[in-house]
Design an enzyme around this catalytic site. Sequence first.
Site, PDB file in Angstrom:
ATOM      1  CB  ALA A   1       8.057  -0.106  11.892  1.00 55.60           C
TER       2      ALA A   1
ATOM      3  N   GLY B   1       5.457   2.103   7.939  1.00 59.25           N
ATOM      4  CA  GLY B   1       5.838   3.270   8.723  1.00 59.25           C
ATOM      5  C   GLY B   1       6.534   4.331   7.879  1.00 59.25           C
TER       6      GLY B   1
END
Length: 699
Positions: free
Chosen positions: A64, A103
């Site tokens: 992320a 992520g």
Amino acid sequence: MSRQVVHLDVDQGVAIIAIDNPPVNALGHAVRDGLVEALTRAEADPAVKVIVLACRGRTFSAGADITEFGTPPRDPGLHEVIERFDECSKPTIAALFGTTLGGGLELAMGCHYRVATESARMGLPEVKLGLLPGAGGTQRLPRLIGPEKAVTAIVSGKMIGAKAALADGLIDAVVAEPVQGAVDFAHTIGTTSPVRVRDRDEKLAAAKADPAAFERAAADAVKRLRGIEAPAACVESVRNAFTMDFEAGLAAERAMFMRLVTGDQSRAQRHVFFAEREAQKIPGMASGLKPAAIGQAAVIGAGTMGGGIAMNFANAGVPVTLVETGEAALQRGLDRVRETYDISVRRGALPAGATEARMALVSGTTDWARLAEADMVIEAAFEEMDLKKEIFARLDGVAKSGAVLATNTSTLDIDAIAAATARPADVLGMHFFSPANVMKLLEIVRGRDTSHQAIATAIAVGKAMGKVPVVVGNCDGFVGNRMLARRTTECERLLLEGALPQQVDAVVLKFGFPMGPFAMGDLAGLDVGWRIRKHRGVTAPISDVLCEQGRFGQKTGRGYYLYESGSRTPTPDPEVEALIIETSARLGVTRRAIGDQEILERMTYPMINEAARILEEGIAIRPSDIDVVWVYGYGWPVWRGGPCFHADLVGLPEIVARLEHYAGASGDEGVRPAALLRQLAEQGKGFADIGKDAKAAAA
Ligand code: COA
């Protein structure tokens, strides 16, 4: 027009969706948007049979976009993107290489299959940012590799290599080249309908029947992680993977993530992540400036420090020569280096054979002429100005032109040392912390004339050694030890006024430091400070009395504490208590009960005050550099973000008021609030505001 960050290409029935978001393919909003759009098109295209998820550039996605954490969410969220890949009616294959993190790995686990190159490494490091993997990682990883291995990986945040990932079931194949490998893999899966990770249950069965093995692995993973919220949340969430159904586990994970991401601990850890990287940006340094290549290094002085520094070079793959005055001292130094490597091998920290491989890079000599071969020389001799000047003058005569000449001094004036040479632009301080082969912090001390070239080279060398370099200015104690001196003064005062070592240490431990200041003093050796005080003509009544009695700390079995023979565990000593009480009486100090809050304030606020002075004088470039120094060099708990970050949380007006109070009580003007601290407090600002201004100026 904004750059396209996701590409879609279709060739012979295979759709390749490629993320293209340098430097690390972080999954920011534009990428997430692009992924959903590309996947929708690929899924709708009848020509597409299989979808490969790839990345361009140097690595598969590192996760992320951390800069988005703590900002309002923007659709599509990462979990939504992952769900789309998971639910896709066509097989999806992630093509991993480089470092697949956070992520990025959660997205890969949302795909139906994963292939990776042999050098690829993958992990869920969110815990290091005070978080848990919040996009399905705690639910999918246990389904792939089992809850025991998953909890160990998630709580440690460590990466695993492709081979281990294949053996554990995280990936389906190791390939030579990521995209081609994924395409080839696609042909092997034929027409079988994709297996969704969420539906896989086989690795959960054992824990469902008997969670004892999981609980043991979980307890083992969190031990020694005092005071931190994220590891416990990671454990709870992985446990949910086998006690709840997938959707419920996912919802619980999401809720915990939201709680952690808005908390102070994660904010602090994210601050340190960016601070560490920011520290390498030097205002005014030309962006294209290339560090000099270091093909050969030399270290003068084969003592404990010199040997540790030589190990750092060898660990970075740089051949290094240890230079000593006599053969016996040289041999002792080389033997110590070898022994330290052997210990690491015995402990399993290094692979078998590592000693020989590293020692092949370490040589020794008593011949100064050999210094002419080195591109960087680090002096690690005794801490004595005349000796250092003599060494640098001699070095100037032999070192090759352009070599970086560094001193490992922790206190002495770099300019005075540089003045002993005809090339002060090449001279700087490289202050390693003991043990030099272990401690991460490297203070790079620039003198008045130090060139940007020399600084850039020292930073690059520090990074190659696995250190965290911070560039600081030239003053007594530089950044770290200068602030520490304030704490040491308060320690002595607290004992005189009524506290005991164990009480002070307990408060500092509770705050999150791995060790209290008195236990630390015993470890380092109390005689070191005693000698410096005598040299400077200053006294510290209690510490002086201990040293006069031969209580030097662990090495003599007695210091502020008692140590059973062979033990490093400090035991409070009634003799020391009596001695402290006697010293207070002798100096006419009426002892009083001192509360833990006061101790904590006095263990932190005077240091924060000194940080403000360090900034006023331009010794540190920015407040976050000071935080990095304290987190990596002195055990400041990373989840408290460092002294400047912590000060902003407490509030500067409160700190100013308390410092006024303590300055009044002690009569020590050094504790009086610094002008900068006062000014920031009056303006309703914090250290973070100076950081922002410095960043804007650098840009
Ligand atoms: N989000 C936003 N920015 C990121 C990022 C992320 N996940 N990962 C790295 N960056 C930025 C860094 O801040 C740095 O920016 P800068 O050049 O402006 O200073 C740049 O990318 C390069 O990173 P750097 O760490 O200097 O490169 P590296 O090659 O030494 O290391 C990684 C690469 C991926 C190993 C390392 O950056 C890393 O560990 N990133 C964090 C991964 C993570 O925690 N992911 C979990 C989030 S879900």
